[in-house]
Enzyme design. Structure first.
Site: not given
Ligand SMILES: Cc1cc2nc3c(=O)[nH]c(=O)nc-3n(C[C@H](O)[C@H](O)[C@H](O)COP(=O)(O)OP(=O)(O)OC[C@H]3O[C@@H](n4cnc5c(N)ncnc54)[C@H](O)[C@@H]3O)c2cc1C
Length: 166
Positions: A39, A88, A158
């Protein structure tokens, strides 16, 4: 953040990414230089990923569809994916399942001001209505306190939030 599940992480399929450093320079970074771990990655803070190239393995479309559906069914049955959750809450300690500790300290289903540990999978926190971030954090800290007091284990969030290191 090297998302992963069911035995595969982003780092297993990524070839390279293009990232913008705070100085405004575009860097093409091979996956080996990104320094992925559970992660997270080891590039300097403030770099912004702007594109990524993945290599996938060719396969039978029906087998792939079936595999995806099986995983989605498993998820729906075991995790509250249709509720308002961020996934998580705590990392699994080595060789253990964190939900078992949360369950054993009696917090499955516990609610504080609308923030709840899911009945279905108690390492997931749910916003049941109008829970604030403070309520979610309070509930999480309650679990950390109880698990530390009863089992001597410090649960780690997490996702490491800004300004938080544990
Ligand atoms: C129901 C559920 C189940 C999940 N199960 C899993 C799982 O099994 N395994 C797992 O690994 N994860 C799991 N997750 C977590 C999920 O992987 C993350 O919520 C998701 O990947 C975050 O990406 P985002 O673009 O939605 O979030 P954002 O909030 O947009 O980004 C998350 C982080 O990345 C940074 N970021 C975003 N874009 C960029 C960019 N272009 N360059 C640099 N940094 C950036 C942001 O600043 C922030 O710190 C789960 C989430 C949910 C809601």
């Amino acid at each position: 953040m090297n998302a992963g599940a069911y035995g595969c992480e982003v780092k297993d399929r990524l070839l390279h990414a293009i990232a913008l450093s705070p100085e405004g320079i575009l860097h093409t970074v091979p996956v080996a230089d990104i320094g992925y771990y559970y992660r997270g990655h080891s590039l300097p803070p403030g770099w912004i990923f702007v594109s990524a190239t993945f290599a996938l393995e060719p396969g039978d479309p029906h087998a792939i569809t079936n595999h995806m559906e099986t995983i989605m069914e498993k998820r729906t049955a075991t995790q509250p994916v249709r509720s308002r959750t961020a996934g998580s809450t705590f990392r699994n300690p080595p060789g253990a399942k964190v939900w078992e500790f949360i369950d054993k300290v009696g917090l499955r289903g516990k609610i504080i001001d609308g923030a709840q540990f899911s009945e279905l999978h108690c390492n997931f926190m749910i916003n049941t209505g109008a829970a604030t971030a403070a309520a979610l954090e309070q509930l999480g800290e309650l679990a950390r306190e109880k698990v530390l007091a009863e089992y001597g284990i410090t649960l780690q969030w997490e996702v490491v939030r800004l300004g938080r290191t544990t």
